[in-house]
Design an enzyme around this catalytic site. Sequence first.
Site, short mmCIF file in Angstrom:
data_model
loop_
_atom_site.label_atom_id
_atom_site.label_comp_id
_atom_site.label_asym_id
_atom_site.label_seq_id
_atom_site.Cartn_x
_atom_site.Cartn_y
_atom_site.Cartn_z
N ASP A 94 -33.09 -10.21 -54.03
CA ASP A 94 -32.34 -9.47 -53.01
C ASP A 94 -32.00 -8.10 -53.61
O ASP A 94 -32.15 -7.90 -54.82
CB ASP A 94 -31.04 -10.23 -52.68
CG ASP A 94 -30.13 -9.47 -51.74
OD1 ASP A 94 -30.63 -8.99 -50.69
OD2 ASP A 94 -28.93 -9.31 -52.05
N SER A 95 -31.51 -7.21 -52.77
CA SER A 95 -31.07 -5.91 -53.26
C SER A 95 -29.86 -6.02 -54.17
O SER A 95 -29.59 -5.09 -54.94
CB SER A 95 -30.71 -5.03 -52.06
OG SER A 95 -29.73 -5.69 -51.28
N CYS A 100 -33.66 -11.24 -48.66
CA CYS A 100 -33.07 -9.98 -48.21
C CYS A 100 -33.83 -9.57 -46.96
O CYS A 100 -35.06 -9.50 -46.98
CB CYS A 100 -33.24 -8.92 -49.31
SG CYS A 100 -32.74 -7.26 -48.84
N GLU A 119 -18.18 -6.39 -48.67
CA GLU A 119 -18.16 -6.29 -50.14
C GLU A 119 -16.77 -5.93 -50.65
O GLU A 119 -16.38 -6.35 -51.74
CB GLU A 119 -19.18 -5.23 -50.61
CG GLU A 119 -20.60 -5.74 -50.49
CD GLU A 119 -21.64 -4.67 -50.77
OE1 GLU A 119 -21.29 -3.49 -50.95
OE2 GLU A 119 -22.84 -5.02 -50.79
N CYS A 147 -28.72 -10.09 -41.81
CA CYS A 147 -28.32 -9.43 -43.07
C CYS A 147 -27.65 -10.48 -43.92
O CYS A 147 -26.87 -11.30 -43.41
CB CYS A 147 -27.36 -8.28 -42.76
SG CYS A 147 -26.68 -7.56 -44.28
N HIS A 158 -25.23 -10.51 -45.82
CA HIS A 158 -23.76 -10.52 -45.91
C HIS A 158 -23.09 -11.16 -44.70
O HIS A 158 -21.95 -11.60 -44.79
CB HIS A 158 -23.25 -9.09 -46.02
CG HIS A 158 -23.58 -8.38 -47.29
ND1 HIS A 158 -24.84 -8.38 -47.84
CD2 HIS A 158 -22.80 -7.64 -48.12
CE1 HIS A 158 -24.82 -7.67 -48.96
NE2 HIS A 158 -23.60 -7.21 -49.14
N1 DGL Z 1 -29.48 -7.65 -48.53
C1 DGL Z 1 -29.56 -6.65 -47.51
C2 DGL Z 1 -30.17 -7.26 -46.23
O1 DGL Z 1 -30.14 -8.46 -46.01
C3 DGL Z 1 -28.21 -6.03 -47.19
C4 DGL Z 1 -27.67 -5.15 -48.30
C5 DGL Z 1 -28.50 -3.91 -48.55
O2 DGL Z 1 -28.62 -3.04 -47.68
O3 DGL Z 1 -29.03 -3.82 -49.65
O4 DGL Z 1 -30.70 -6.54 -45.43
#
Ligand code: DGL
Length: 277
Positions: free
Chosen positions: A18-19, A81, A162, A194, A196
């Site tokens: 993931d990012s 992600c 966050e 997403c 989050h």
């Molecule tokens: N993990 C990213 C997503 O699911 C969200 C956070 C980011 O923009 O890096 O799109």
Amino acid sequence: MTTASASAGPARPIGIFDSGIGGLTVARAVAQRLPHERLVYFGDTAHLPYGEKSTAAIQAYAVKICDVLLRQHCKLILIACNSASAAAYELVREYVGSKAQVVGMIDPVAQHIGQHYAGRPVGLIGTKQTVSSNAYRKKIDQLDQGVELHALATPLLIPMIEEGFSEGRVSEEIIRAYLAHPALQGIDALLLACTHFPLIRPQIEAYYRGQVAVLDPSDVVAATVAEALAARQLLAVATAVAPLHHFYVSDFTRSFEESTRIFFGHEVQLEHYPLWE
Ligand code: DGL
């Protein structure tokens, strides 16, 4: 570089990337469904947020991360992600080839929506990258089930979560402002596209008061991982000892480590693994 074939199939770990640490919501679902699997998680904290990055940049990061996960002999790579799945799923599949299976967020979830919401309007909230790529829309349209997708980028929700503002007046106001947007009216279900957003699912459900189903993709994706491994006889054998997971990040801060608690359910130790040296 060591190749994935160096260790026996089922004992090899599942690689998840993931990012940052948001993908731990997906890793958690995988760990719950497949408790005997060893996970190697990579959070590209040096380059987040992917939601604001170009497709080319995300593709370059994704390839680098796959190298790391393949060096760890991962049998399957899960792109946990949505933004990275939108930007790099096809490329990652091509790059990884037969060295590991690849699962992204979009295909399993699009299939799920096609099966359960045929002929109905479905909303989607995600990052700018996820929404502007139209990756979900393309997959859903390919299924030809008459699902009408209403997508809206809701980037402010990410730093809000966050920073720990999931509950209370501030978050309620931001959530309300987004969900009241004309683009999301008249929907039967809302997809949380997403990593989050499962953390504010109760608040989103409270807004809709049962009128709109709120879909968290993590369980659908975890089920797809289980099916993909079972299809190739690659499921880990149950043992009495719990598997030892590893959590790598490309940039370490103590605050990332503290935040793992909100995404994974308990704090985990992060190991620093720079992507470019
Ligand atoms: N993990 C990213 C997503 O699911 C969200 C956070 C980011 O923009 O890096 O799109």
